[in-house]
Design an enzyme around this catalytic site. Structure first.
Site, short mmCIF file in Angstrom:
data_model
loop_
_atom_site.label_atom_id
_atom_site.label_comp_id
_atom_site.label_asym_id
_atom_site.label_seq_id
_atom_site.Cartn_x
_atom_site.Cartn_y
_atom_site.Cartn_z
N ALA A 44 0.84 -1.20 0.00
CA ALA A 44 0.00 0.00 0.00
C ALA A 44 0.88 1.26 0.00
CB ALA A 44 -0.94 -0.02 1.20
N SER A 284 -0.65 -21.70 1.73
CA SER A 284 -1.57 -20.88 0.92
C SER A 284 -2.92 -21.55 0.69
CB SER A 284 -0.92 -20.62 -0.42
OG SER A 284 -1.87 -20.11 -1.31
N ARG A 337 -13.14 -18.84 4.20
CA ARG A 337 -12.16 -19.18 5.24
C ARG A 337 -12.80 -19.40 6.61
NH1 ARG A 337 -7.21 -15.18 3.33
NH2 ARG A 337 -6.75 -16.45 1.49
N HIS A 429 -4.72 -14.40 10.74
CA HIS A 429 -4.03 -14.17 9.48
C HIS A 429 -4.09 -12.72 9.02
CE1 HIS A 429 -2.65 -15.07 5.49
NE2 HIS A 429 -3.75 -14.62 4.95
N ARG A 463 -14.19 -12.95 4.57
CA ARG A 463 -13.80 -14.36 4.70
C ARG A 463 -13.08 -14.82 3.45
NH1 ARG A 463 -18.85 -16.14 5.49
NH2 ARG A 463 -19.61 -15.13 3.67
#
Ligand SMILES: Cc1cc2nc3c(=O)[nH]c(=O)nc-3n(C[C@H](O)[C@H](O)[C@H](O)COP(=O)(O)OP(=O)(O)OC[C@H]3O[C@@H](n4cnc5c(N)ncnc54)[C@H](O)[C@@H]3O)c2cc1C
Length: 665
Positions: A44, A284, A337, A429, A463
């Site tokens: 960013a 991942s 998730r 996470h 999610r």
């Protein structure tokens, strides 16, 4: 102060274009007279710094690592979403917008998310032009893969190193500007306060982490791209240095902090191995494209596997419970998730876990290896009944897709995942909460902006995967460079901001006094002792499942722990040297305040949304239950202690999307 999100009028799909056409611009000659401070040079901040410098502003950029290349963004593995519809599978700007709002459990702003979906395609073009080596298919076209919670393939990736490659792109763009003298880069500098002059953000106080020197830096605007705060849990997949300090100091100076309790728990991480661990490793999400998640059907088999008396590969198909495929046939292993994480926890809580602590499930590639092996044998005209050949060919395909992840797993766990299923468990996470910003990415302090994971705006109770990189780069390359110009157009005649003023003096004195407290405290316990205890409270009481009783306990416990920390923390060494313990002490002090606000926010939010699962609010099948009355953003105003923080609500209005019940069956 009333919250004004400054969402432009007009139809959703025209808002951003019209806004860009109507806001003020700063002409190129005037940009040379304007200084912009950017704290954080991950994806960013790095993309924002490069773009603003290219536009002609004088940029001062800060990071605490020794190089922007070490920002936590480098860890991103799986990929970045964009509505390119290269697969011709029905994707569109609207669908990416729709999936992202739904993925955020209808807790994000429509206008922001639509803008994000619109600019997502520009990001891919920009990065390809920079030379980012996205994966390509056999014909040389950009490839895509699927991520959980959506029904199209829109995720662009570079093996399991997407963040690293994107960061190298942003870093190269920054470096060009550093070479031109348009960016002055301050590595190893930690921002410890923001300076407000006449109600506007006009500078920051930093500590040079190598020499300990406290410095004043001024600018016409300050941008925070300082990342997320998942490390409030101590154990997370974030880089060890990721922290909340910059955002928290801004909060204490008047920036509202939004939705602190929204945390994303990722289902596929390497399980915790013991008490001396300081970091968790992500496997991942892309692995869920091919890996199947299961536990044994029978408790006695699970016990035998836990005790290493039984090998998982000895269990036949009918002895295994592929619980995601069973419970969610439509999405199967690619459910969002939060759903995958809770389902794994549910099985482990029932005793079906498969490692020695009982907190792990299998992620198994055996079926994928056979499927790919047969396909390859067919393509090559080889014997499709030769099991050994199928295994070899299948493993080659899996290696080409996920090789680095498999190697990482083997190095950490010392088991070969090509031969025996991986073990995974959910871990903290990503944090969707952060500094509240309006549509222009400006905080409640004029002239102070927040971008990337440091702000809250686009994800709601997210999610999904592959949306954080998209947001960070959208903010930095394509949104902030326009919106900040509107603000800075008032500053073309202001001239340089002096640092020898009472505001800078006061902020510097505050920073120095906190540092002196830590080095002179001479307590008996190291910083990590307190951080670990905070993490345990957070994980046990504000983690994957939360309830009123435990949240109230957490608030009390964190408050007491903070008091103990200030009395008893031991920071060796001095303030005028490289002193990692001192830097950590400041960060943990802020986590100890944020943690309490986090629990307070979770307590107030009496519904389940995304990773925020309130046990009191679930369906009879154990699924999360949203409540209409909670369709708002919680924006907290600092009032002294976290317990005194005042809640402001930004109502969320859905005019272009129907708020639906969640179903992934
Ligand atoms: C293991 C892992 C894998 C991921 N994979 C994906 C993925 O595949 N796809 C996806 O979309 N998202 C992914 N994410 C999320 C994504 O990586 C992050 O949300 C994103 O990279 C954050 O970028 P950022 O620029 O906002 O912050 P960061 O990259 O964290 O950068 C923060 C910057 O701020 C600086 N900073 C912080 N505090 C201070 C301070 N006080 N003073 C000075 N400087 C400061 C740091 O030095 C750094 O330069 C993943 C996250 C993790 C943990």
């Amino acid at each position: 102060m009333a919250l004004d999100s400054k969402i432009p009028e007009g139809p959703l799909e025209d808002k951003w274009t019209k806004h860009k056409n109507s806001i003020n611009l700063v002409n190129p000659a005037n940009k040379r007279h304007i200084d912009v401070i950017i704290v954080g040079t991950g994806l960013a901040g790095g993309s924002a710094a490069a773009t603003l410098a290219e536009l002609g502003y004088n940029v001062k950029a800060f990071c605490f690592q020794d190089s922007p290349r070490r920002a936590h963004s480098i860890a991103a593995q799986g990929g970045i979403n964009a509505a390119k519809n290269y697969q011709g599978d029905g994707d569109s700007t609207y669908r990416l917008f729709y999936d992202t709002v739904k993925g955020g459990d209808y807790r994000s702003r429509e206008a922001n998310v639509h803008r994000l979906a619109e600019v997502s395609t520009n990001i891919i073009d920009q990065c390809v032009a920079q030379g980012v080596p996205f994966a390509r298919d056999y014909g040389g076209l950009l490839d895509n893969r699927s991520f959980g919670g959506v029904l199209v393939s829109r995720t662009f990736y570079a093996k399991g190193q997407t963040g690293q490659q994107l960061l190298l792109g942003a870093y190269s763009a920054m470096n060009r500007q550093i070479g031109r003298g348009k960016i002055k880069m301050y590595n190893r500098h930690e921002m410890l306060d923001v300076v407000i002059v006449d109600g506007k953000a006009r500078g920051i106080i930093t500590r040079n982490l190598v020499t300990g020197e406290i410095e004043r830096h001024s600018g016409h605007a300050v941008v925070l791209g300082t990342g997320g705060y998942g490390n409030v849990f101590y154990l997370s997949t974030n880089a060890m240095g990721s922290n909340v300090t910059a955002a928290w100091k801004a909060h204490k100076r008047g920036a509202y902090f939004a939705n602190p309790c929204y945390t994303q728990i990722h289902p596929t991480c390497i399980p915790v191995s013991g008490d001396h661990q300081s970091k968790l490793t992500l496997m991942s999400e892309s692995l869920r494209n091919d890996g199947r998640i299961w536990v044994p059907k029978k408790l006695e088999d699970a016990k035998a596997i836990q005790n290493r008396e039984l090998n998982p590969t000895d269990l036949t198909e009918d002895q295994r419970d592929y619980f995601l495929e069973r419970r969610y046939p439509a999405f199967g292993n690619l459910v969002p998730r939060d759903v995958a994480s809770r389902a794994a926890k549910e099985r482990c809580d029932e005793g079906f876990g498969v490692n020695k602590t009982g907190e792990a499930v299998f992620l198994d590639f055996a079926s994928a290896i056979i499927r790919y092996g047969k396909e390859q044998a067919h393509v090559k005209g080889l014997n499709e009944d030769d099991d050994a050949l199928i295994q070899t060919l299948g493993k080659q395909v899996v290696k080409s897709k996920y090789g680095n992840l498999f190697q990482m797993y083997e190095k950490i766990v010392d088991e070969n995942p090509y031969e025996t299923p991986m073990m995974i468990y959910p871990a903290v996470h990503y944090t969707m909460g952060g500094v509240w910003v309006d549509y222009n990415l400006q905080t409640t302090i004029p002239g102070l902006y927040a971008i990337g994971e440091a702000n809250f705006s686009d994800h709601g109770a997210n999610r999904l995967g592959a949306s954080a990189l998209m947001q960070g780069l959208a903010d930095g390359y394509f949104v902030l460079p326009y919106t900040i110009g509107n603000y800075l157009s008032d500053d073309i005649r202001t001239g340089p901001i002096p640092t020898d003023t009472v505001e800078f003096e006061e902020a510097e004195a505050k920073v120095t006094s906190e540092i002196n407290h830590f080095v002179n405290n001479k307590g008996s316990k190291p910083v990590d002792y307190f951080h670990k205890r905070l993490g345990k409270i957070m994980w046990n009481k504000c983690g994957m499942a939360r309830n009123e009783k435990e949240l109230k306990e957490a608030i009390e416990e964190i408050s007491a722990l903070r008091e103990e920390f200030y009395k008893d923390v031991l920071v060796p060494g001095t303030a005028d040297e490289f002193n990692e313990e001192l830097a950590k002490a400041g960060r943990v002090a802020d986590f100890l305040e944020l943690g309490e606000l986090f629990a307070k926010d979770a307590l107030v939010r009496e519904e389940s949304a995304g990773g925020h699962f309130r046990e009191e609010h679930q369906t009879p099948e154990g699924e999360a239950q949203r409540r209409k009355e909670f369709q708002f953003v919680s924006a907290w105003e600092y009032k002294g202690e976290p317990k005194d923080a005042e809640l402001h609500k930004e109502a969320l209005v859905y005019e272009n999307i129907e708020v639906k019940e969640r179903s992934y069956k």
